[in-house]
Design an enzyme around this catalytic site. Structure first.
Site, PDB file in Angstrom:
ATOM      1  CB  SER A 141      47.124  18.821  34.085  1.00  0.00           C
ATOM      2  OG  SER A 141      45.912  18.538  34.717  1.00  0.00           O
ATOM      3  CG  ASP A 192      44.987  20.071  28.190  1.00  0.00           C
ATOM      4  OD1 ASP A 192      45.546  21.146  28.495  1.00  0.00           O
ATOM      5  OD2 ASP A 192      44.123  19.543  28.911  1.00  0.00           O
ATOM      6  CG  ASP A 340      41.062  18.874  35.161  1.00  0.00           C
ATOM      7  OD1 ASP A 340      41.323  19.180  36.331  1.00  0.00           O
ATOM      8  OD2 ASP A 340      41.230  19.644  34.193  1.00  0.00           O
ATOM      9  CG  ASP A 383      46.434  15.197  36.550  1.00  0.00           C
ATOM     10  OD1 ASP A 383      45.367  14.831  37.090  1.00  0.00           O
ATOM     11  OD2 ASP A 383      46.465  15.888  35.510  1.00  0.00           O
ATOM     12  CG  HIS A 384      45.350  17.607  39.612  1.00  0.00           C
ATOM     13  ND1 HIS A 384      44.018  17.916  39.411  1.00  0.00           N
ATOM     14  CD2 HIS A 384      45.968  17.822  38.427  1.00  0.00           C
ATOM     15  CE1 HIS A 384      43.853  18.316  38.167  1.00  0.00           C
ATOM     16  NE2 HIS A 384      45.015  18.256  37.529  1.00  0.00           N
ATOM     17  CG  HIS A 491      43.841  21.405  39.827  1.00  0.00           C
ATOM     18  ND1 HIS A 491      44.992  21.296  39.090  1.00  0.00           N
ATOM     19  CD2 HIS A 491      42.826  21.426  38.927  1.00  0.00           C
ATOM     20  CE1 HIS A 491      44.688  21.256  37.808  1.00  0.00           C
ATOM     21  NE2 HIS A 491      43.382  21.329  37.678  1.00  0.00           N
TER      22      HIS A 491
HETATM   23 ZN   LIG Z   1      42.489  20.882  35.875  1.00  0.00          ZN
END
Ligand SMILES: [Zn+2]
Ligand SMILES: *[C@@H]1O[C@H](CO)[C@@H](O)[C@H](O)[C@H]1NC(C)=O
Ligand SMILES: *[C@@H]1O[C@H](CO)[C@@H](O)[C@H](O)[C@H]1NC(C)=O
Length: 606
Positions: A141, A192, A340, A383-384, A491
């Site tokens: 991230s 974070d 996430d 982001d992913h 991820h």
């Molecule tokens: Zn993550």
């Protein structure tokens, strides 16, 4: 107004010249079958001249339109940039396309809705983003958010610093400098990676203490954020207090107050903001020590924690009001942070509630933009992907049936994380409970928390015998019953979706794009100069030194990672070193369970 822009979509030059050729053919009549007899030379010459004039005029008009279009998409043109505008950037951390399939079917199941009932998000899909970082085909991230904030690729773990460890200016910092107001709204710790990347710079994302200091103004540019709502209070409290998670005794709440911040830390304080009508800027609102609980748990604890959409609505109202008489609008980041985490935990029940909560906040933003006089746009992306989620799971060696069941997700009333916490509390309160007492406690958790009535003896005894992997075991019980598949606790490299309130305004993001293009769009839309911020950060940062927790003087961006500490210690793109069995085998042997959380679990490295 974007709606007045010519609507020629961005097309390749070959497509454009093909269009011109077709236009040409139509005007000169070349494609039509000639049925008439011979004509005079003069007629042909006149027709030729006339056609040439028409084609030339059309070509000039088309080229002018194409040119203006490319100017609009690549550089916000001066005509537009002078206009007041608001930008809301939403991040669904770790949400891949399959999260939408999972959540949509769950929603239909819960509501008894027809198969064509969609999520709000579904109706606003405009494109996809490719997510790799500079150091790996799979981003974290930090590198993911650096692509958004700075518009540049960096290594996994980088908080708006580049691979050479120089800081890069962010869209939020540039917006603040240009006179916009700025805000961050998240459900995780405000320190974070995603929120951190917009308003701080550190070499390693783990330096959350340092990030907290920068967020409240101990930053080369001074205070750059006007509004902060989220979790992560423990990084703002000195280590002498019981709720602190800082390594040092600095009081960051006090520092924030010295820098002018109004501080609220609980639901009562949040309610006093009157949904944004009573906000005094700058505002620091921290509503949990760490992460705000998963929505599946929080929905019964609304008297303690605000929901994402409540925080989003409060921020939008307050920022809109505060910029009413300003020439500039605002930039606001809203993150559905814990989609996430549910992916990391492989917890499908927690995930669908996180996505639905994000969908609700998304709807709140759409409604705000509809009713707001100032021009504005919202862009939303991830982001992913996390977990390598599949809405399918093969449980047996025989050829599988094509199905997955949303029912077991609906049966669960709590997250695996919450049940794990309750189990740990039970074990702490009673250091050596009898096996039968633990078994009874675990059985009760499984029935009341997961709605699972058919737990096998093996599942229960695994929970009793290996409590340190209980989190993953609880989540796996739901996943197996729903036939939800996961390929990792980390991820994946999947492309992720891009959504927008207006595909015409966000036309530069229609189609498949690199994540850095999302970042470029943000600064283009606001017409702000991130490169100038980069220069300023580098100059002003030279004199700025800070003390680390052990009294050492370090760069304002914290210490550099040691060899191997950072995830880009080697070239992960081509650097396969033949050790694919090591960790897996180690875990299996140590734990005796498939989803063992080994020593190298990467916990915290989201
Ligand atoms: Zn993550
Ligand atoms: C608290 O922080 C101070 C430095 O700021 C340090 O000397 C001390 O050891 C820390 N205490 C704990 C319990 O970590
Ligand atoms: C889900 O809950 C229902 C109603 O309590 C129950 O009948 C069913 O067995 C549960 N599903 C599982 C997988 O235990």
């Amino acid at each position: 107004m974007a709606g007045e822009r010519p609507l020629l979509s961005a097309r390749s030059s070959s497509e454009r010249s093909r269009d011109l050729a077709e236009e040409d053919a139509l005007l000169t009549g070349q494609r039509t079958h000639r049925t008439s007899g011979p004509r005079t030379l003069r007629f042909w010459r006149e027709l030729g001249l006339f056609a040439w004039a028409v084609v030339a005029t059309a070509a000039v008009i088309i080229l002018a339109v194409v040119y203006q279009k490319s100017q609009d998409t690549h550089h916000a043109s001066p005509g537009h940039s002078s206009g007041k505008r608001n930008l809301v950037f939403m991040v669904s951390d770790g949400m891949g396309p399959t999260s939408l399939s999972l959540t949509r079917s769950f929603m239909q199941f819960k509501n008894g809705a027809p198969y064509n009932e969609q999520l709000i998000l579904d109706k606003h899909l405009i494109g996809q983003s490719r997510t790799r970082s500079s150091s790996s085909l799979i981003t974290d991230s930090a590198a993911g958010a650096t692509a958004f904030s700075c518009g540049m690729k960096s290594y996994n773990g980088a908080i708006s610093v580049l691979p050479n460890h120089e800081p890069c200016g962010t869209v939020l910092e540039a917006a603040k400098k240009a006179g916009y107001m700025t805000g961050l709204v998240v459900t995780t710790r405000i320190t974070d990676a995603t929120p951190a990347c917009f308003a701080s710079h550190v070499n390693m994302r783990q330096e959350e203490d340092r990030i907290a200091e920068q967020l409240v103004g101990d930053h080369p540019l001074g205070r750059v954020v006007d509004l902060i709502l989220g979790g992560g209070r423990c990084h703002f409290l000195p280590n002498s207090t019981s709720d602190s998670c800082r390594a040092d005794d600095k009081d960051i709440v006090d520092l924030a107050k010295q820098n002018g911040f109004n501080y609220v830390s609980d639901r009562k304080g949040f309610d006093a903001l009157k949904a944004g009508k009573a906000v005094n800027f700058p505002l620091l609102g921290l509503f949990a020590d760490g992460d705000i609980p998963y929505e599946i748990d929080r929905r019964n604890e609304g008297d303690i924690y605000p929901a994402l959409h409540e925080m989003a609505e409060t921020a939008l109202k307050a920022l809109s009001h505060a910029t009413r008489d300003s020439k500039k609008g605002f930039f606001l980041l809203i993150e559905g942070s814990r989609i996430d985490h549910a992916g990391h935990h492989n917890d499908p029940a927690a995930q669908v509630h996180e996505v639905l909560s994000y969908d609700k906040a998304f709807a709140s933003v759409l409604e705000f933009l509809r009713n707001e006089a100032t021009d504005g746009v919202m862009v939303s992306t991830s982001d992913h992907e996390t977990g390598g989620l599949a809405t399918a799971r093969q449980l047996h060696a025989s050829y599988p049936e094509y199905l997955w069941y949303p029912g077991p997700l609906a049966n669960a009333s709590h997250s695996a994380e919450r049940l794990d916490l309750l189990y740990k509390e039970f074990l702490l309160a009673e250091p050596s409970p009898s096996k039968s007492k633990t078994t009874a406690f675990v059985k009760d958790l499984v029935i009341t928390g997961l709605g699972i009535h058919d737990a096998s003896d093996e599942e229960i005894s695994n929970l009793v015998d290996v409590p340190d992997t209980a989190l993953y075991q609880f989540a796996d019980m739901v996943s197996r019953r729903s036939q939800t598949g996961w390929s990792t606790h980390g991820h994946s490299a999947a492309d992720v979706n891009i959504y927008s309130s207006d595909p015409r305004v966000a036309s530069a993001l229609v189609g498949n794009h690199e994540n850095t293009e999302v970042g470029k769009f943000l600064s283009d839309y606001l017409n702000v100069d991130v490169d100038a911020i980069t220069k300023e950060l580098r100059e002003k940062g030279k004199e700025l030194k800070v003390q680390s927790a052990d009294g050492e003087e370090v760069s304002w961006m914290g210490r550099l990672p040691e060899e191997g500490e950072r995830l880009d210690g080697q070239d992960h793109v081509t650097g396969y070193a033949g050790d694919f069995r090591k960790r897996y085998a180690g875990n299996l042997m140590k734990r005796g369970v498939v989803h063992g959380r080994g020593d190298d679990c990467g916990c915290g490295m989201h």
